[in-house]
Design a protein around this motif. Sequence first.
Motif, mmCIF file in Angstrom:
data_model
loop_
_atom_site.group_PDB
_atom_site.id
_atom_site.type_symbol
_atom_site.label_atom_id
_atom_site.label_comp_id
_atom_site.label_asym_id
_atom_site.label_seq_id
_atom_site.Cartn_x
_atom_site.Cartn_y
_atom_site.Cartn_z
ATOM 1 N N TYR A 76 -2.849 4.888 -6.835
ATOM 2 C CA TYR A 76 -2.710 4.358 -5.475
ATOM 3 C C TYR A 76 -2.370 2.877 -5.501
ATOM 4 O O TYR A 76 -1.564 2.388 -4.697
ATOM 5 C CB TYR A 76 -3.999 4.576 -4.683
ATOM 6 N N ALA A 77 -3.012 2.128 -6.418
ATOM 7 C CA ALA A 77 -2.757 0.690 -6.518
ATOM 8 C C ALA A 77 -1.304 0.422 -6.895
ATOM 9 O O ALA A 77 -0.643 -0.449 -6.312
ATOM 10 C CB ALA A 77 -3.702 0.056 -7.544
ATOM 11 N N ALA A 78 -0.787 1.181 -7.877
ATOM 12 C CA ALA A 78 0.607 1.011 -8.290
ATOM 13 C C ALA A 78 1.559 1.345 -7.149
ATOM 14 O O ALA A 78 2.543 0.628 -6.909
ATOM 15 C CB ALA A 78 0.903 1.900 -9.496
ATOM 16 N N CYS A 79 1.270 2.426 -6.434
ATOM 17 C CA CYS A 79 2.093 2.811 -5.292
ATOM 18 C C CYS A 79 2.062 1.737 -4.212
ATOM 19 O O CYS A 79 3.092 1.403 -3.625
ATOM 20 C CB CYS A 79 1.599 4.146 -4.730
ATOM 21 N N ALA A 80 0.863 1.176 -3.974
ATOM 22 C CA ALA A 80 0.715 0.169 -2.928
ATOM 23 C C ALA A 80 1.490 -1.103 -3.249
ATOM 24 O O ALA A 80 2.096 -1.707 -2.368
ATOM 25 C CB ALA A 80 -0.769 -0.162 -2.735
ATOM 26 N N VAL A 81 1.464 -1.518 -4.529
ATOM 27 C CA VAL A 81 2.199 -2.722 -4.922
ATOM 28 C C VAL A 81 3.702 -2.531 -4.673
ATOM 29 O O VAL A 81 4.370 -3.404 -4.106
ATOM 30 C CB VAL A 81 1.932 -3.059 -6.400
ATOM 31 N N CYS A 82 4.230 -1.382 -5.089
ATOM 32 C CA CYS A 82 5.655 -1.099 -4.883
ATOM 33 C C CYS A 82 5.981 -0.969 -3.398
ATOM 34 O O CYS A 82 6.979 -1.518 -2.907
ATOM 35 C CB CYS A 82 6.052 0.170 -5.624
ATOM 36 N N TYR A 83 5.143 -0.235 -2.681
ATOM 37 C CA TYR A 83 5.336 0.005 -1.249
ATOM 38 C C TYR A 83 5.295 -1.301 -0.459
ATOM 39 O O TYR A 83 6.157 -1.567 0.390
ATOM 40 C CB TYR A 83 4.246 0.970 -0.781
ATOM 41 N N THR A 84 4.301 -2.142 -0.771
ATOM 42 C CA THR A 84 4.152 -3.417 -0.074
ATOM 43 C C THR A 84 5.307 -4.351 -0.393
ATOM 44 O O THR A 84 5.866 -4.998 0.497
ATOM 45 C CB THR A 84 2.825 -4.085 -0.471
ATOM 46 N N GLY A 85 5.656 -4.427 -1.672
ATOM 47 C CA GLY A 85 6.762 -5.289 -2.060
ATOM 48 C C GLY A 85 8.061 -4.886 -1.384
ATOM 49 O O GLY A 85 8.855 -5.743 -0.969
ATOM 50 N N ALA A 86 8.292 -3.577 -1.253
ATOM 51 C CA ALA A 86 9.508 -3.091 -0.593
ATOM 52 C C ALA A 86 9.540 -3.503 0.873
ATOM 53 O O ALA A 86 10.579 -3.932 1.394
ATOM 54 C CB ALA A 86 9.601 -1.572 -0.723
ATOM 55 N N MET A 87 8.402 -3.385 1.555
ATOM 56 C CA MET A 87 8.353 -3.756 2.970
ATOM 57 C C MET A 87 8.539 -5.248 3.168
ATOM 58 O O MET A 87 9.264 -5.686 4.066
ATOM 59 C CB MET A 87 7.022 -3.302 3.589
ATOM 60 N N VAL A 88 7.859 -6.061 2.347
ATOM 61 C CA VAL A 88 7.972 -7.511 2.476
ATOM 62 C C VAL A 88 9.404 -7.964 2.215
ATOM 63 O O VAL A 88 9.976 -8.746 2.976
ATOM 64 C CB VAL A 88 6.992 -8.218 1.515
ATOM 65 N N ALA A 89 10.000 -7.462 1.133
ATOM 66 C CA ALA A 89 11.379 -7.834 0.814
ATOM 67 C C ALA A 89 12.329 -7.429 1.929
ATOM 68 O O ALA A 89 13.249 -8.184 2.290
ATOM 69 C CB ALA A 89 11.801 -7.187 -0.501
ATOM 70 N N SER A 90 12.100 -6.245 2.506
ATOM 71 C CA SER A 90 12.954 -5.762 3.592
ATOM 72 C C SER A 90 12.817 -6.632 4.830
ATOM 73 O O SER A 90 13.813 -6.963 5.485
ATOM 74 C CB SER A 90 12.587 -4.311 3.921
ATOM 75 N N ASN A 91 11.576 -7.022 5.164
ATOM 76 C CA ASN A 91 11.357 -7.861 6.341
ATOM 77 C C ASN A 91 11.909 -9.269 6.149
ATOM 78 O O ASN A 91 12.482 -9.848 7.074
ATOM 79 C CB ASN A 91 9.859 -7.928 6.667
ATOM 80 N N VAL A 92 11.736 -9.832 4.955
ATOM 81 C CA VAL A 92 12.267 -11.170 4.687
ATOM 82 C C VAL A 92 13.795 -11.156 4.752
ATOM 83 O O VAL A 92 14.419 -12.117 5.202
ATOM 84 C CB VAL A 92 11.783 -11.680 3.316
ATOM 85 N N ALA A 93 14.403 -10.053 4.323
ATOM 86 C CA ALA A 93 15.862 -9.941 4.351
ATOM 87 C C ALA A 93 16.421 -10.108 5.763
ATOM 88 O O ALA A 93 17.541 -10.600 5.941
ATOM 89 C CB ALA A 93 16.296 -8.588 3.777
ATOM 90 N N LEU A 94 15.631 -9.728 6.769
ATOM 91 C CA LEU A 94 16.083 -9.852 8.155
ATOM 92 C C LEU A 94 16.284 -11.299 8.581
ATOM 93 O O LEU A 94 16.948 -11.568 9.586
ATOM 94 C CB LEU A 94 15.069 -9.184 9.097
#
Length: 326
Positions: free
Chosen positions: A83-101
């Motif tokens: 779960y921790a590994a999934c959360a790190v990837c999942y969170t990083g994807a969302m943050v990168a996507s939001n910053v891209a905006l």
Amino acid sequence: MSAVSSTTSEYRKVGVCFFGVFFCYLLFGICQEKITRGDYGEEKFTYAQALVFIQCIFSCTVAKLIVKFVTKPKEDTTPAGLYAACAVCYTGAMVASNVALQYISYPAQVLGKACKPIPVMILGIFLAKKRYPPAKFACILMIVLGVAMFMYKDSKAEAGGSAFTLGTGEMLLLVSLTLDGLTGVTQEKMRSNHITDQHHMMYNVNLWSCYVLAAALIVTGQGLEFIYFCWRNPSVLPYLLAFCVTSALGQHFIFLTVVTFGPLTCSVITTTRKFFTILCSVIFFQNPMSSRQCLGTSFVFLGLACDARYGKSKQVAVAPKEKMEH
């Protein structure tokens, strides 16, 4: 007769997942652009980590309440490390996507994220030893071509620069897509090797994401800055609430799809609905699209449609054989 009934039930469940994802994330996308590209006078919204943090807190709370008072599923056997590994990837994807905006328009971000099946497929091949039919690779190539056409920038818009540039926004999208693929790998391991439920998965992934983001907010000081921003701009609060509610509802259908059909099917569903998200964004926010970008959009979603059609037929044919071998 039972086989026909089972197939009908499966199509019905896929339809429910698709329309649930579509309507929730249609509203989610509108709220997201209102927040990140809203008019705040001389200020700009630059709090992507804090935005994802409150989203995760809300979704985590909703999932916990559902598990405790509504569904009451079997005990989850998934290890915390997964779960921790999934959360790190999942969170990083969302943050990168939001910053891209902050660097590209929402339609450009959405079309870039339409490539999500590509990293899910590639990392599935290398990390999960999966195999795919040639038709699927052809569909993915069509998607890549369409996205490349959309991302290509006219030379006259570059003011003396090269015709194509890979800027900060595009780099952030690439990071987000890679992390999306790794998220799919961890989710596949959860559903294949452990007893889990969509709300268990939703709760634990968001919980670990909260841990990661809380640490980041403390280190960067963005948490307090975000609070002060909301205090100075109270008009953003209704959009924040709607953003969290639509995210939690959308995650319910996302994790239902992952647990039931797998992360690749989920990625196809989430990208197929993006055409309507782009269309609504263009209508509401007057984001211009050239004729070349329109053609690229057609290629993207034609490839997605073919992928959904031929990829599913291949899986249906293989599944019974795999069960007989066991």
